[in-house]
Scaffold this motif. Structure first.
Motif: not given
Ligand SMILES: Cc1ncc(COP(=O)(O)O)c(C=O)c1O
Length: 390
Positions: A335-342, A350-351
Motif C-alpha cells: 500500500d505504501t508503494e502504491v500510494a507513493m507511485q500514484w 492517498s494514505i
C-alpha cells in the motif's frame, strides 16, 4: 561540546500525513491524503468569530474554557445523548482533540501501565502513551469477509486486557475505516471493562459524520461506561475548520480534575475569540452539527458513484470523510508503494492503511479523503483512470 541526545520517541519520524501532503505538493497532485475539507466553515460562524476579535475577546480565556461554550456543549450533550453534564466540573475546552487525547493519557497512564488501542489506530495515541511511560498493546480490528468492512474483534480485545491495563482507547466513528459502534457494542465493551480497573478514552471526533440514517452511539449515553471515560471531540471536523484546533473533553468530575492538571500546563487555555464565536454559533444554530451528516453523505455518494467505474473494490464508508478502496485486483505492490507511485505518476495522493497499524494486516487498501468539492473528486477519479493505471 555536543550533548548526546537520547530520544524519548526513537521510533517516531515525520507523520505519514505530512509526508504525503508534501509529496502531493511537490508533484502537484490532488491531495486526498490528509483529512481536511477544501471548503470554508459556515459564514455565520466566522462572522461571530470576527465580531469577538473586534470586540475585546483577545486576552486569556479561563483555563477550562469560556463558560458560554461549555454551557452550549452541556445543552448539546443533553439533547443528543440524554446526559446532564455539569459544564463547570465536567467539560474542558482544549487545543484540538489531539491535546485532549494527550492530556487524558498523561493524566491517567503511569510508568509501566498498559494501554490498549484498536488497529488501525490514529497516530497520536502511541507516542502520547510512550511519553507517559506506558506500553501500547495493539489489537487489530477484524475484517468481514463478505464486505471487507472492519469491526471490533471483541474476543481479542478481551484477551488483551489484564491487571496492568490502565487505559483502553477507542475511536468510533472510526478513522480510517468508517466503522461505527452500536448500542450492543457499547454493552459488550462495558461488560469487558467491568471486571477491569481500566479507564476509557473515547475519541469521537467524527461524532456527527455518520451516514445512511444510522446514529452515533456515544459513550456519553452509556451509564456503565461513563464513570471511567474521557469523551473527546473536535470542532475541526464538525465545522469544516481543521486548522482551528479546538476540541473538548467531557469526563466525570474526578477525571476532569486530573485532566485539567495536565491541560493547565500544556496549553493553559484556548483561543478566546474562537471559543466565543463557536458558542454563539452553537446557540444560534443548534441543529448545525446534525446537518453535517447529510452534507458529507452527498460527498461520499458522489465519490463512490465515480469509483464504480474503476476496478477498485470498496464498500461505501459508514461514517467519517474517508473512503477505503482495495486495489488488490490491480497489483500486489504494498500500500505504501502504491500510494507513493500514484501520487507521483497519477497525481492523486492517498494514505496507505498499514501506517495506522503495528502489524500490517490491512492488505491492499488505501484511504481517500472525500471532504473536497465535487469537481476535485471528479478530477481525482479521472486521473486514477489514466491509461495503465486501472
Ligand atoms: C481519529 C482522530 N482523532 C483525533 C484527531 C485530531 O483532531 P484535532 O485536529 O481536533 O486535534 C483526528 C484528526 O484527524 C482524528 O482523525
Amino acid at each position: 561540546m555536543r550533548l548526546p541526545l537520547d530520544s524519548k520517541l526513537p521510533a517516531v519520524g515525520t507523520t505519514i500525513f505530512t509526508v504525503m501532503s508534501q509529496l502531493a505538493n511537490d508533484c502537484d497532485a490532488i491531495n486526498l491524503s490528509q483529512g481536511f475539507p477544501s471548503f470554508d466553515p459556515p459564514e455565520a460562524l466566522t462572522d461571530r468569530i470576527s465580531y469577538h476579535l473586534k470586540h475585546g475577546a483577545n486576552q486569556y480565556a479561563p483555563m477550562p474554557g469560556v463558560p458560554a461554550l461549555r454551557s452550549a456543549l452541556a445543552s448539546k450533550t443533553l439533547v443528543e445523548h440524554g446526559r446532564a453534564i455539569d459544564a463547570d466540573a465536567e467539560i474542558t475546552i482544549c487545543s484540538g482533540a489531539t491535546e485532549g487525547i494527550f492530556a487524558a493519557i498523561q493524566a491517567i497512564v503511569r510508568r509501566g501501565d498498559e494501554v490498549v488501542v484498536l488497529d488501525p489506530a490514529y497516530d497520536s495515541y502511541e507516542p502520547s502513551v510512550t511519553l507517559a511511560g506506558g506500553i501500547t498493546r495493539h489489537v487489530p480490528l477484524a475484517i468481514r469477509l463478505e464486505s471487507g468492512e472492519f469491526e471490533v474483534d471483541w474476543q481479542r480485545l478481551q484477551d488483551a486486557i489484564n491487571c496492568k491495563t490502565r487505559l483502553v482507547i477507542v475511536n468510533f466513528p472510526h478513522n480510517p475505516t468508517g466503522a461505527i459502534l452500536s448500542r450492543a457494542d457499547l454493552d459488550r465493551l462495558a461488560a469487558i471493562l467491568d471486571s477491569s480497573s481500566a479507564y476509557l478514552v473515547s475519541d469521537e471526533v467524527y461524532e456527527h459524520i455518520i451516514f445512511d440514517g444510522q446514529t452515533h452511539c456515544s459513550v456519553l449515553q452509556h451509564d456503565a461506561l461513563w464513570p471511567r471515560s474521557f469523551v473527546i471531540s473536535s470542532f475541526g471536523k464538525t465545522c469544516h475548520a481543521t486548522g482551528w484546533k479546538i476540541g473538548y473533553c467531557i469526563a466525570p468530575p474526578p477525571l476532569t480534575v486530573e485532566f485539567r492538571k495536565v491541560h493547565q500546563f500544556t496549553t493553559f487555555a484556548v483561543s478566546t475569540p474562537m471559543q466565543h464565536g463557536i458558542a454563539d454559533f452553537l446557540v444560534a444554530q443548534p441543529n448545525f452539527p446534525r446537518q453535517v451528516a447529510a452534507f458529507y453523505q452527498q460527498k461520499r455518494d458522489h465519490f463512490c458513484k465515480l469509483l464504480q467505474s474503476t476496478r477498485f473494490r470498496f464498500t461505501p464508508a459508514r461514517s467519517t470523510f474517508f473512503q477505503l478502496i482495495d486495489y488488490g485486483d490491480l497489483t500486489t505492490a504494498t500500500d505504501t508503494e502504491v500510494a507513493m507511485q500514484w501520487t507521483r505518476d497519477l497525481r492523486v495522493a492517498s494514505i496507505p492503511l498499514s501506517v495506522f497499524c503495528e502489524q500490517a494486516f490491512t492488505g491492499t487498501r488505501l484511504r481517500f479523503c472525500f471532504a473536497k468539492d465535487d469537481a476535485t473528486l471528479t478530477e481525482a477519479v479521472a486521473r486514477l483512470h489514466q491509461p495503465g493505471s486501472l
